[in-house]
Design a protein around this motif. Structure first.
Motif, PDB file in Angstrom:
ATOM      1  N   SER A 192       0.681  -1.303  -0.117  1.00 41.70           N
ATOM      2  CA  SER A 192       0.048  -0.013   0.036  1.00 41.70           C
ATOM      3  C   SER A 192       0.691   1.225   0.133  1.00 41.70           C
ATOM      4  CB  SER A 192      -0.922   0.057   1.165  1.00 41.70           C
ATOM      5  OG  SER A 192      -0.377  -0.213   2.480  1.00 41.70           O
ATOM      6  N   ASP A 195       3.155   3.979  -4.722  1.00 41.44           N
ATOM      7  CA  ASP A 195       1.970   4.907  -5.398  1.00 41.44           C
ATOM      8  C   ASP A 195       2.742   5.661  -6.752  1.00 41.44           C
ATOM      9  OD1 ASP A 195      -0.322   5.949  -6.067  1.00 41.44           O
ATOM     10  OD2 ASP A 195       0.237   7.804  -4.998  1.00 41.44           O
ATOM     11  N   PRO A 196       2.347   5.354  -7.876  1.00 39.55           N
ATOM     12  CA  PRO A 196       1.125   4.584  -8.268  1.00 39.55           C
ATOM     13  C   PRO A 196       1.768   2.979  -8.381  1.00 39.55           C
ATOM     14  CG  PRO A 196       2.099   5.485  -9.975  1.00 39.55           C
ATOM     15  CD  PRO A 196       2.999   6.042  -9.170  1.00 39.55           C
TER      16      PRO A 196
END
Length: 230
Positions: A192, A195-196
């Motif tokens: 998580s 990004d991206p």
């Protein structure tokens, strides 16, 4: 089984004050069986005197892994005691209440150590913990990172997310370990921080090697890479 011998030997070494040996012994158990609450509990006891804050995270990890609360009642009590020692009195109050609740549900007599916590000054002034599960999860994550902190970092590639047979989502990555390409799966939340995160994204993956099994410790973006280069 060997892990039980190592577990009891680690506890004996702890009682003898040979803490480094005890820690090394129990870590070998946890690294091969990272979901066993009793092993995390033993590690927490070993680290109490030298690093109470780290010990607290190990107790939290033990709570997270314990699937039957009546077997983990000592974990909750110790979590409360150490939380109070390091000044986290809201967590200490929650853990103490949880310990008392388990005793009441099982119709067990309150031990004096539990009574002392319930009658302490810090308990009387402690606020309620708004989100105990979030606090436990955050502390448990620190415990997991510390366990594999010395693991090597390898370049890798994100290979997408799929639904496993048990209905849970899993992500797949490849890692390049000195020219040997291997694949492993992990929970999507483990990626998580990237990004991206597009298919083929270059990543860096800290990986613990347990015999033939690879465990992702943490992952981050690899700015100097390009899609599917691993």
């Amino acid at each position: 089984k060997p892990q039980w011998l190592h577990y009891h030997k680690a506890l004996l070494l702890e009682r003898l004050g040979r803490l480094e040996e005890a820690e090394s012994m129990i870590l070998s158990v946890i690294r091969s069986k990272p979901k066993e609450f009793w092993a995390w509990h033993a590690l927490a006891k070993i680290k109490e005197q030298s690093d109470p804050k780290l010990s607290l995270s190990y107790y939290a990890k033990s709570c997270e892994c314990c699937l039957d609360e009546k077997f983990g009642v000592r974990v909750y009590e110790n979590l409360g005691r150490v939380a109070a020692d390091v000044g986290k009195i809201d967590l200490a109050k929650w853990a103490t209440d949880k310990t008392a609740e388990i005793h009441t549900t099982q119709d067990w007599r309150f031990k004096q150590s539990l009574r002392d916590m319930l009658e302490s000054d810090w308990y009387a002034s402690a606020p309620n913990l708004e989100n105990p599960q979030q606090e436990i999860d955050a502390l448990a994550e620190l415990a997991s990172h510390g366990l594999y902190a010395d693991s090597p970092v390898h370049p890798g590639t994100y290979l997408g997310t799929f639904t496993a047979k048990n209905g849970k989502e899993r992500s797949k990555i490849s890692v390049n370990r000195a020219g040997q390409i291997s694949e492993l799966t992990c929970a999507p939340k483990d990626l998580s921080q990237i990004d991206p995160l597009d298919l083929g994204s270059p990543i860096n993956a800290k990986v613990f090697e347990d015999n033939d099994r690879l465990i992702l410790v943490e992952a981050g973006a690899r700015p100097d890479g390009h899609q599917f280069d691993c």
